[in-house]
Design a protein around this motif. Structure first.
Motif, PDB file in Angstrom:
ATOM      1  N   ILE A  85       0.831  -1.207   0.000  1.00  0.00           N
ATOM      2  CA  ILE A  85       0.000   0.000   0.000  1.00  0.00           C
ATOM      3  C   ILE A  85       0.863   1.254   0.000  1.00  0.00           C
ATOM      4  O   ILE A  85       0.480   2.272  -0.574  1.00  0.00           O
ATOM      5  CB  ILE A  85      -0.985  -0.047   1.187  1.00  0.00           C
ATOM      6  N   GLU A  86       2.047   1.198   0.619  1.00  0.00           N
ATOM      7  CA  GLU A  86       2.938   2.363   0.630  1.00  0.00           C
ATOM      8  C   GLU A  86       3.337   2.801  -0.767  1.00  0.00           C
ATOM      9  O   GLU A  86       3.612   3.974  -0.993  1.00  0.00           O
ATOM     10  CB  GLU A  86       4.211   2.051   1.422  1.00  0.00           C
ATOM     11  N   ARG A  87       3.377   1.889  -1.695  1.00  0.00           N
ATOM     12  CA  ARG A  87       3.792   2.221  -3.069  1.00  0.00           C
ATOM     13  C   ARG A  87       2.706   2.966  -3.833  1.00  0.00           C
ATOM     14  O   ARG A  87       2.967   3.484  -4.914  1.00  0.00           O
ATOM     15  CB  ARG A  87       4.156   0.938  -3.819  1.00  0.00           C
ATOM     16  N   LEU A  88       1.491   3.013  -3.292  1.00  0.00           N
ATOM     17  CA  LEU A  88       0.380   3.684  -3.960  1.00  0.00           C
ATOM     18  C   LEU A  88       0.448   5.192  -3.713  1.00  0.00           C
ATOM     19  O   LEU A  88       1.137   5.655  -2.812  1.00  0.00           O
ATOM     20  CB  LEU A  88      -0.948   3.140  -3.435  1.00  0.00           C
ATOM     21  N   GLY A  89      -0.311   5.936  -4.471  1.00  0.00           N
ATOM     22  CA  GLY A  89      -0.402   7.375  -4.263  1.00  0.00           C
ATOM     23  C   GLY A  89      -1.245   7.688  -3.033  1.00  0.00           C
ATOM     24  O   GLY A  89      -1.970   6.828  -2.525  1.00  0.00           O
ATOM     25  N   PRO A  90      -1.174   8.939  -2.557  1.00  0.00           N
ATOM     26  CA  PRO A  90      -1.925   9.313  -1.345  1.00  0.00           C
ATOM     27  C   PRO A  90      -3.421   9.009  -1.392  1.00  0.00           C
ATOM     28  O   PRO A  90      -3.955   8.479  -0.424  1.00  0.00           O
ATOM     29  CB  PRO A  90      -1.642  10.814  -1.196  1.00  0.00           C
ATOM     30  N   PRO A  91      -4.129   9.299  -2.482  1.00  0.00           N
ATOM     31  CA  PRO A  91      -5.573   8.984  -2.466  1.00  0.00           C
ATOM     32  C   PRO A  91      -5.833   7.473  -2.361  1.00  0.00           C
ATOM     33  O   PRO A  91      -6.759   7.049  -1.666  1.00  0.00           O
ATOM     34  CB  PRO A  91      -6.088   9.536  -3.798  1.00  0.00           C
ATOM     35  N   ALA A  92      -5.018   6.675  -3.024  1.00  0.00           N
ATOM     36  CA  ALA A  92      -5.203   5.219  -2.960  1.00  0.00           C
ATOM     37  C   ALA A  92      -4.846   4.683  -1.574  1.00  0.00           C
ATOM     38  O   ALA A  92      -5.479   3.751  -1.075  1.00  0.00           O
ATOM     39  CB  ALA A  92      -4.360   4.537  -4.031  1.00  0.00           C
ATOM     40  N   ARG A  93      -3.840   5.276  -0.944  1.00  0.00           N
ATOM     41  CA  ARG A  93      -3.491   4.873   0.428  1.00  0.00           C
ATOM     42  C   ARG A  93      -4.646   5.198   1.370  1.00  0.00           C
ATOM     43  O   ARG A  93      -4.979   4.412   2.259  1.00  0.00           O
ATOM     44  CB  ARG A  93      -2.211   5.576   0.899  1.00  0.00           C
ATOM     45  N   ALA A  94      -5.233   6.363   1.190  1.00  0.00           N
ATOM     46  CA  ALA A  94      -6.366   6.747   2.031  1.00  0.00           C
ATOM     47  C   ALA A  94      -7.540   5.803   1.808  1.00  0.00           C
ATOM     48  O   ALA A  94      -8.245   5.433   2.754  1.00  0.00           O
ATOM     49  CB  ALA A  94      -6.781   8.188   1.742  1.00  0.00           C
ATOM     50  N   ALA A  95      -7.748   5.383   0.571  1.00  0.00           N
ATOM     51  CA  ALA A  95      -8.843   4.456   0.273  1.00  0.00           C
ATOM     52  C   ALA A  95      -8.583   3.083   0.908  1.00  0.00           C
ATOM     53  O   ALA A  95      -9.530   2.349   1.209  1.00  0.00           O
ATOM     54  CB  ALA A  95      -9.023   4.320  -1.231  1.00  0.00           C
TER      55      ALA A  95
END
Length: 163
Positions: A85-95
């Motif tokens: 999940i850390e590799r995802l962008g901020p909106p995807a991490r929040a999701a």
């Protein structure tokens, strides 16, 4: 919101677009905090190993290896999930925050799962086992609760003159 432009508390109503941006940013920060904790999660496993050693010496032969193995699997899966999940962008991490929080729930339930076995330990003198197991579990969970921050965990033991 009433006709006078005030919300239910009598404060000026916030712009809905601004409110949505603030809520999104809060969720992003929450996800970042959870991910920071997950990077340090394996270190709290040492406290659980110590509980297992103490319990083993007091006769808990079957339940402790099973508990430690389950904790190891859950810890590994949570760390792997966090790295992904850390590799995802901020909106995807929040999701992904609800998924991360379910990992917290699983870890918390598993952390406390050993306590009934501690109180069912064979022998007459279970007080040292119970006290040490509860103390170490509380410290391990306390370390988890401060998101793995060494400074925050150490501050739990400091008492300033103003305490």
């Amino acid at each position: 919101m009433g006709d006078d432009g005030l919300d239910t508390l009598g404060l000026p109503a916030a712009d809905p677009a601004r409110q949505a941006r603030v809520e999104a940013r809060v969720r992003e920060r929450q996800a970042d905090q959870v991910l920071a904790y997950l990077r340090r999660l394996p270190y709290s496993y040492a406290g659980f190993v110590l509980v297992a050693v103490i319990g083993w010496r007091h006769g808990l032969r079957l339940s402790l290896p099973c508990w430690l193995a389950a904790l190891a699997v859950v810890t590994f899966l949570r760390c792997r999930q966090g790295r992904r999940i850390e590799r995802l962008g901020p909106p995807a991490r929040a999701a992904a925050l609800p998924v991360l929080l379910r990992g917290f729930l699983a870890g918390g339930l598993l952390n406390g799962a050993i306590l009934p076995f501690v109180f069912m330990a064979p022998g007459d003198d279970f007080a040292p086992l119970a006290v040490s197991a509860i103390l170490i579990l509380v410290l391990s969970v306390g370390a988890d609760g401060v998101a793995g921050s060494t400074r925050a965990f150490a501050s739990l033991f400091r008492c300033r003159p103003r305490c």
